[in-house]
Design an enzyme around this catalytic site. Structure first.
Site, PDB file in Angstrom:
ATOM      1  N   SER A 123       0.098   2.448  -2.849  1.00 37.80           N
ATOM      2  CA  SER A 123      -1.094   3.149  -2.803  1.00 37.80           C
ATOM      3  C   SER A 123      -1.162   2.042  -0.863  1.00 37.80           C
ATOM      4  CB  SER A 123      -1.966   2.044  -3.739  1.00 37.80           C
ATOM      5  OG  SER A 123      -3.559   1.542  -2.832  1.00 37.80           O
ATOM      6  N   LYS A 165      -1.914   7.728  -2.440  1.00 35.82           N
ATOM      7  CA  LYS A 165      -3.503   6.913  -2.539  1.00 35.82           C
ATOM      8  C   LYS A 165      -3.771   6.283  -1.355  1.00 35.82           C
ATOM      9  CE  LYS A 165      -5.675   3.225  -4.874  1.00 35.82           C
ATOM     10  NZ  LYS A 165      -6.203   3.070  -5.850  1.00 35.82           N
ATOM     11  N   LYS A 168      -6.252   3.653   0.945  1.00 42.15           N
ATOM     12  CA  LYS A 168      -7.919   3.410   0.847  1.00 42.15           C
ATOM     13  C   LYS A 168      -8.449   3.466   2.142  1.00 42.15           C
ATOM     14  CE  LYS A 168      -6.627   0.606  -2.121  1.00 42.15           C
ATOM     15  NZ  LYS A 168      -7.441  -0.067  -3.218  1.00 42.15           N
ATOM     16  N   ASP A 215      -8.954   6.149  -1.953  1.00 39.85           N
ATOM     17  CA  ASP A 215      -9.647   4.578  -2.937  1.00 39.85           C
ATOM     18  C   ASP A 215     -10.999   4.380  -1.786  1.00 39.85           C
ATOM     19  OD1 ASP A 215     -10.630   2.449  -4.532  1.00 39.85           O
ATOM     20  OD2 ASP A 215      -8.257   1.821  -4.835  1.00 39.85           O
ATOM     21  N   GLU A 243     -11.165   7.952  -5.341  1.00 41.73           N
ATOM     22  CA  GLU A 243     -11.569   6.334  -6.216  1.00 41.73           C
ATOM     23  C   GLU A 243     -12.695   5.978  -6.262  1.00 41.73           C
ATOM     24  OE1 GLU A 243      -7.629   4.552  -7.056  1.00 41.73           O
ATOM     25  OE2 GLU A 243      -8.499   2.750  -8.198  1.00 41.73           O
ATOM     26  N   ASP A 301     -12.257   2.691 -11.339  1.00 44.09           N
ATOM     27  CA  ASP A 301     -11.867   2.067 -11.292  1.00 44.09           C
ATOM     28  C   ASP A 301     -12.688   0.449 -11.576  1.00 44.09           C
ATOM     29  OD1 ASP A 301     -10.321  -0.323 -10.578  1.00 44.09           O
ATOM     30  OD2 ASP A 301      -9.469   0.198  -8.854  1.00 44.09           O
ATOM     31  N   LYS A 316      -6.594  -0.550 -15.548  1.00 49.34           N
ATOM     32  CA  LYS A 316      -5.522  -1.905 -14.801  1.00 49.34           C
ATOM     33  C   LYS A 316      -5.694  -2.783 -15.958  1.00 49.34           C
ATOM     34  CE  LYS A 316      -6.815  -1.644 -10.009  1.00 49.34           C
ATOM     35  NZ  LYS A 316      -7.386  -1.915  -8.904  1.00 49.34           N
ATOM     36  N   GLY A 352      -3.082  -0.821 -10.227  1.00 49.40           N
ATOM     37  CA  GLY A 352      -2.305  -1.945  -9.646  1.00 49.40           C
ATOM     38  C   GLY A 352      -3.053  -3.113  -8.969  1.00 49.40           C
TER      39      GLY A 352
HETATM   40  O1  OSB Z   1      -8.531  -0.405  -5.696  1.00 54.68           O
HETATM   41  O2  OSB Z   1      -6.626  -0.011  -6.587  1.00 54.68           O
HETATM   42  C1  OSB Z   1      -7.253  -1.009  -6.407  1.00 54.68           C
HETATM   43  C2  OSB Z   1      -4.774  -3.475  -4.795  1.00 54.68           C
HETATM   44  C3  OSB Z   1      -5.849  -4.930  -5.111  1.00 54.68           C
HETATM   45  C4  OSB Z   1      -6.520  -4.865  -5.546  1.00 54.68           C
HETATM   46  C5  OSB Z   1      -7.503  -3.610  -5.814  1.00 54.68           C
HETATM   47  C6  OSB Z   1      -6.472  -2.175  -5.551  1.00 54.68           C
HETATM   48  C7  OSB Z   1      -5.283  -2.829  -5.270  1.00 54.68           C
HETATM   49  C8  OSB Z   1      -4.474  -0.740  -5.074  1.00 54.68           C
HETATM   50  C9  OSB Z   1      -2.997  -1.564  -4.688  1.00 54.68           C
HETATM   51  O3  OSB Z   1      -4.385  -0.221  -4.556  1.00 54.68           O
HETATM   52  C10 OSB Z   1      -2.191  -0.617  -6.203  1.00 54.68           C
HETATM   53  C11 OSB Z   1      -0.471  -1.759  -6.367  1.00 54.68           C
HETATM   54  O4  OSB Z   1      -0.028  -1.325  -5.070  1.00 54.68           O
HETATM   55  O5  OSB Z   1      -0.048  -2.449  -6.333  1.00 54.68           O
HETATM   56 MG    MG Z   2      -8.993   1.084  -6.966  1.00 54.37          MG
END
Ligand code: OSB
Ligand code: MG
Length: 368
Positions: free
Chosen positions: A135, A161, A163, A188, A213, A238, A262, A290
């Site tokens: 991510s 992924k 953001k 995401d 996402e 999520d 999660k 995560g």
């Molecule tokens: O939205 O999935 C999310 C990290 C912190 C808070 C929200 C998210 C995330 C990540 C990172 O996308 C996922 C990871 O590598 O742990």
């Molecule tokens: Mg997310």
């Protein structure tokens, strides 16, 4: 098993690189490690809650407060006979899933050590390695993002992924498709858009994304159902899913075609598995998300990801993606795009007390 003692450790780790989403920018994390002691064994869990309430309403400090003042008094000194028994003792506490999850996961690790079995087997897992994705946060410019994607693809990650946020979406996707072609790619939005942005989502349909996402509000499932009817790209939820009941409603409404599970967000591995089982029956694929977990939290996520319906690469990446130094041994590593499950009792990856101590900023001990 009688819970004889519980330790809470506020552990601070610096991220290798700052991570920006539509809702926050982070350079270090404050997670609470939970240790449960019973019969000479210790189980480890992790509250992987963000420091600030920008992803969900919980924070590091609310996790500490809820654990100290409400959860621990209900379980300390008690003889717990099952995970259901554990959860029932604090069932009256509304929400605060990240707080609950740290304790619940420590209990699972303890139980697996007690039974001398790997946690993944106790959960019903069927894999010996899990597919790993990565991510990537929002960058200042596209020129900053492209080399990072290149690096992680070279390392072998099975999907990327990205953001996104308003103003940093379409052009980014276009550039990434242009440079890297047909790589497994998803986005995401961390709830940064509304139904007014429908033209943007229709435009994104052209890029054959694996999924998008949480495009809409963190507490919505209704508008997501309207959006999903209008676009081809599968929506993955999520933030909106806190329980198997939420998942049932979202699936019934047609709000998503994929769910990111999660354990922290849903209160632990028991509820995470329940969501997995429901989705399996309904033909909804899942993957493990995560929260930049430390090695302990990620070891739990790896165990969960061995369940049969985790059919998409998750956000559980190698230790080297996040930290210069992780708190488990061996560090979590990528092997041909996969992470190995360790065949040892409990979470398998061993917590390194010396490392944990080095990064602990406060600790609390509760004895029966
Ligand atoms: O939205 O999935 C999310 C990290 C912190 C808070 C929200 C998210 C995330 C990540 C990172 O996308 C996922 C990871 O590598 O742990
Ligand atoms: Mg997310």
């Amino acid at each position: 098993m009688k819970i004889e003692r519980i330790d809470l450790l506020h552990v601070q780790l610096k991220l290798k690189e700052p991570f920006e989403t539509s809702s926050s920018r982070k350079d270090h994390l404050d997670h609470i490690l939970v240790k449960i002691y019973s019969g000479g064994l210790i189980g480890y869990g992790e509250c992987a809650c963000p420091t600030e309430p920008f992803y969900c309403y919980e924070t590091t400090q609310t996790c500490l407060h809820i654990l100290k003042d409400f959860i621990i008094p209900r379980v300390l000194g008690q003889d717990i006979v099952s995970v259901e028994d554990l959860i029932n003792r604090y069932r009256s506490i509304k929400g605060h899933n990240f707080a609950k999850s740290g304790l619940e996961m420590a209990w699972w690790d303890l139980l697996a050590r007690w039974e001398n079995k790997p946690l993944y087997k106790l959960l019903g897992g069927v894999r010996t390695a899990i597919e790993s994705g990565v991510s990537l946060g929002i960058e200042e410019s596209i020129a900053d993002l492209l080399p990072k994607i290149e690096r992680f693809l070279k390392e072998g990650y099975r999907r990327i992924k990205l953001k996104i946020k308003p103003g940093k979406d379409l052009a980014v996707v276009e550039a990434v498709r242009h440079h890297f072609g047909d790589i497994p790619l998803m986005l995401d939005a961390n709830s940064a858009y509304t139904l007014q942005d429908l033209p943007l989502f229709k435009e994104l349909d052209k890029y054959h994304l694996m999924m998008i996402e949480q495009p809409l509000a963190h507490d919505d499932i209704y508008d997501h159902s309207k959006l999903q009817r209008e676009i081809k790209t599968p929506i993955c939820l999520d933030e909106s899913i806190h329980s198997a009941e939420d998942a049932r409603k979202a699936i019934e409404l047609g709000s998503c075609r994929i769910i990111n599970i999660k354990p922290g967000r849903v209160g632990g591995l028991y509820e995470a598995r329940k969501i997995h089982d429901l989705c399996y029956r309904q033909g909804i694929p899942v993957w493990c998300g995560g929260m930049h977990e430390y090695g302990i939290g990620r070891a739990h996520n790896i165990a969960l990801s061995t369940l049969p319906n985790f059919t998409l690469p998750g956000d559980v990446s190698a230790s080297s993606k996040y930290y210069h130094e992780d708190i488990v041994t061996p560090p979590i590593e990528l092997d041909n795009g996969k992470i190995k499950v360790i065949e040892a009792p409990g979470i398998g990856y061993r917590p390194v007390e010396q490392q944990i101590k080095k990064y602990t900023v406060a600790s609390y001990c509760f004895e029966a």
